[in-house]
Design a protein around this motif. Structure first.
Motif, short mmCIF file in Angstrom:
data_model
loop_
_atom_site.label_atom_id
_atom_site.label_comp_id
_atom_site.label_asym_id
_atom_site.label_seq_id
_atom_site.Cartn_x
_atom_site.Cartn_y
_atom_site.Cartn_z
N ALA A 1 23.01 39.15 32.93
CA ALA A 1 23.87 38.00 32.65
C ALA A 1 25.33 38.41 32.53
N LEU A 2 25.56 39.60 31.98
CA LEU A 2 26.94 40.06 31.79
C LEU A 2 27.58 40.53 33.09
N LEU A 3 26.77 41.05 34.02
CA LEU A 3 27.31 41.71 35.21
C LEU A 3 28.32 40.87 35.98
N PRO A 4 28.00 39.65 36.43
CA PRO A 4 29.01 38.89 37.19
C PRO A 4 30.21 38.51 36.35
N ARG A 5 30.01 38.29 35.05
CA ARG A 5 31.12 37.93 34.18
C ARG A 5 32.07 39.10 33.98
N ALA A 6 31.50 40.30 33.85
CA ALA A 6 32.33 41.50 33.70
C ALA A 6 33.17 41.73 34.96
N LYS A 7 32.55 41.54 36.12
CA LYS A 7 33.30 41.69 37.37
C LYS A 7 34.44 40.67 37.43
N ASN A 8 34.15 39.44 37.07
CA ASN A 8 35.18 38.39 37.12
C ASN A 8 36.32 38.69 36.16
N ILE A 9 35.98 39.17 34.94
CA ILE A 9 37.02 39.48 33.96
C ILE A 9 37.95 40.57 34.49
N LEU A 10 37.37 41.65 34.99
CA LEU A 10 38.20 42.75 35.49
C LEU A 10 39.00 42.34 36.72
N ASN A 11 38.41 41.52 37.58
CA ASN A 11 39.15 41.06 38.76
C ASN A 11 40.30 40.14 38.37
N GLU A 12 40.09 39.31 37.35
CA GLU A 12 41.17 38.44 36.88
C GLU A 12 42.31 39.26 36.29
N ILE A 13 41.96 40.31 35.55
CA ILE A 13 43.00 41.18 34.98
C ILE A 13 43.77 41.89 36.09
N LYS A 14 43.04 42.41 37.08
CA LYS A 14 43.70 43.06 38.22
C LYS A 14 44.61 42.08 38.95
N ASP A 15 44.13 40.85 39.10
CA ASP A 15 44.90 39.84 39.82
C ASP A 15 46.18 39.50 39.07
N ALA A 16 46.06 39.36 37.74
CA ALA A 16 47.24 39.06 36.94
C ALA A 16 48.24 40.22 36.99
N THR A 17 47.74 41.45 36.90
CA THR A 17 48.62 42.62 36.98
C THR A 17 49.32 42.68 38.33
N ARG A 18 48.57 42.36 39.39
CA ARG A 18 49.14 42.38 40.74
C ARG A 18 50.21 41.31 40.90
N ALA A 19 49.94 40.12 40.38
CA ALA A 19 50.90 39.03 40.49
C ALA A 19 52.20 39.36 39.76
N LEU B 1 34.09 47.56 29.76
CA LEU B 1 33.56 46.80 30.89
C LEU B 1 33.51 47.66 32.15
N THR B 2 34.51 48.50 32.34
CA THR B 2 34.52 49.39 33.51
C THR B 2 33.36 50.37 33.44
N ALA B 3 33.10 50.90 32.24
CA ALA B 3 31.96 51.81 32.07
C ALA B 3 30.65 51.08 32.33
N PHE B 4 30.55 49.86 31.84
CA PHE B 4 29.34 49.05 32.06
C PHE B 4 29.09 48.85 33.55
N LEU B 5 30.13 48.49 34.31
CA LEU B 5 29.97 48.26 35.75
C LEU B 5 29.61 49.56 36.47
N ALA B 6 30.19 50.67 36.04
CA ALA B 6 29.90 51.96 36.70
C ALA B 6 28.44 52.35 36.50
N VAL B 7 27.92 52.16 35.28
CA VAL B 7 26.52 52.49 35.02
C VAL B 7 25.60 51.54 35.79
N ALA B 8 25.96 50.26 35.81
CA ALA B 8 25.15 49.28 36.55
C ALA B 8 25.13 49.60 38.04
N ASP B 9 26.24 50.06 38.56
CA ASP B 9 26.35 50.36 39.99
C ASP B 9 25.58 51.63 40.36
N THR B 10 25.72 52.67 39.55
CA THR B 10 25.10 53.96 39.88
C THR B 10 23.70 54.11 39.30
N GLN B 11 23.35 53.26 38.31
CA GLN B 11 22.07 53.36 37.60
C GLN B 11 21.92 54.74 36.97
#
Length: 289
Positions: A63-81, A6-16
């Motif tokens: 369609a995947l882009l916002p969901r991938a961001k949400n998944i990674l943010n939820e994981i970061k949030d759980a790790t932070r908590a 998912l991180t690779a997917f977001l990086a490619v989507a961001d940088t094209q």
């Protein structure tokens, strides 16, 4: 599907770009390609169209882009908590600050913070307020120190720390410089030099003129206040600048209107759990108000 793909997917989507995504992630381009291929295989969908050097999202990728961001943010949030339970102030703090705050407000706070909490690694970025605001909105930043939006998103928590009084200024030899008082309508007869329409500062100024049924006469735009000060000082137009930036090359005007004060402060996303490091910085900011 895992965080690496998912991180690779977001990086490619961001940088094209697969190569730029690889540089961003500090891995090889072939490793990025393998992660994207694995993700596409798992989802049974092509996520990117590759035409020559151009890389763009497919409908499935969109369609995947916002969901991938949400998944990674939820994981970061759980790790932070979970990390917060230890009480330690450590880890990475992703923070952005506007250029003006970075120069005029932040240095003593950062000095004190880094000395008190040496285990914190600052991921500090210097952005325009609006870019930093978007970074917090999309979960890329934990905190931002910015000019607060006059029309805030309900999902953004905004807390003012400083008040920045703005003054109307012109060059010493400007036609309005010798007048004891000017009206807003008189200002519309002369060229203005302001930050771009997308900035919070421009919106604050435009709101004042709109309330008086007046339109701004903007001749030039730049988001760098030091550049605006220079252009005003050589007589290219009038502007508004923070009192801390006004020097002997400028004359302060006294318009028959209410003073303009912009609020500077910090923001974070309402749905995000702040790390101990972020909470410590917030406490320090509040105590230096």
């Amino acid at each position: 599907m895992d965080t690496h793909t998912l991180t690779a997917f977001l990086a490619v989507a961001d940088t094209q770009s697969f190569s730029q995504a690889a540089e961003q992630l500090f891995i090889t381009q072939s490793a990025v390609s393998k992660r994207i291929a694995l993700l596409e295989e798992q989802l049974d969908q092509r996520l990117f169209d590759r035409i020559g050097r151009k890389v763009s999202l497919t409908e499935a990728g969109d369609a995947l882009l916002p969901r991938a961001k949400n998944i990674l943010n939820e994981i970061k949030d759980a790790t932070r908590a979970m990390g917060n339970l230890s009480g330690e102030v450590s880890g990475i703090l992703s923070l952005a600050a506007s250029h003006h705050i970075s120069l005029h407000r932040l240095p003593p706070i950062l000095r004190a913070f880094t000395r008190r909490y040496p285990q914190v690694t600052l991921d500090l970025r210097f952005h325009e307020s609006e870019i930093a605001y978007n970074g917090v909105q999309h979960g890329d930043l934990e905190l931002a120190l910015i000019t607060l939006s006059p029309h805030p998103d309900p999902m953004i928590c905004s807390y003012p720390i400083w008040e920045d009084r703005l003054q109307y200024v012109v060059a010493k030899d400007h036609p309005l410089a010798k007048k004891p008082q000017v009206s807003l309508s008189e200002l519309t007869g002369h060229a203005a030099i302001l930050p771009s329409e997308s900035t919070f500062t421009h919106q604050i100024v435009a709101d004042q003129f709109q309330r008086n049924d007046l339109a701004l006469n903007v001749m030039m735009s730049t988001n760098y206040l030091d550049t605006i000060r220079m252009m005003v000082s050589i007589g290219l137009g009038w502007s508004l600048l923070p009192e801390t930036m006004i020097d002997e090359s400028l004359t302060i005007l006294h318009p028959s209107a209410e003073p303009i004060v912009r609020e500077l402060g910090y923001i974070y996303h309402r749905d995000r759990t702040l790390s101990n490091a972020a909470s410590a910085l917030v406490s320090m900011l509040t105590n230096t108000e």
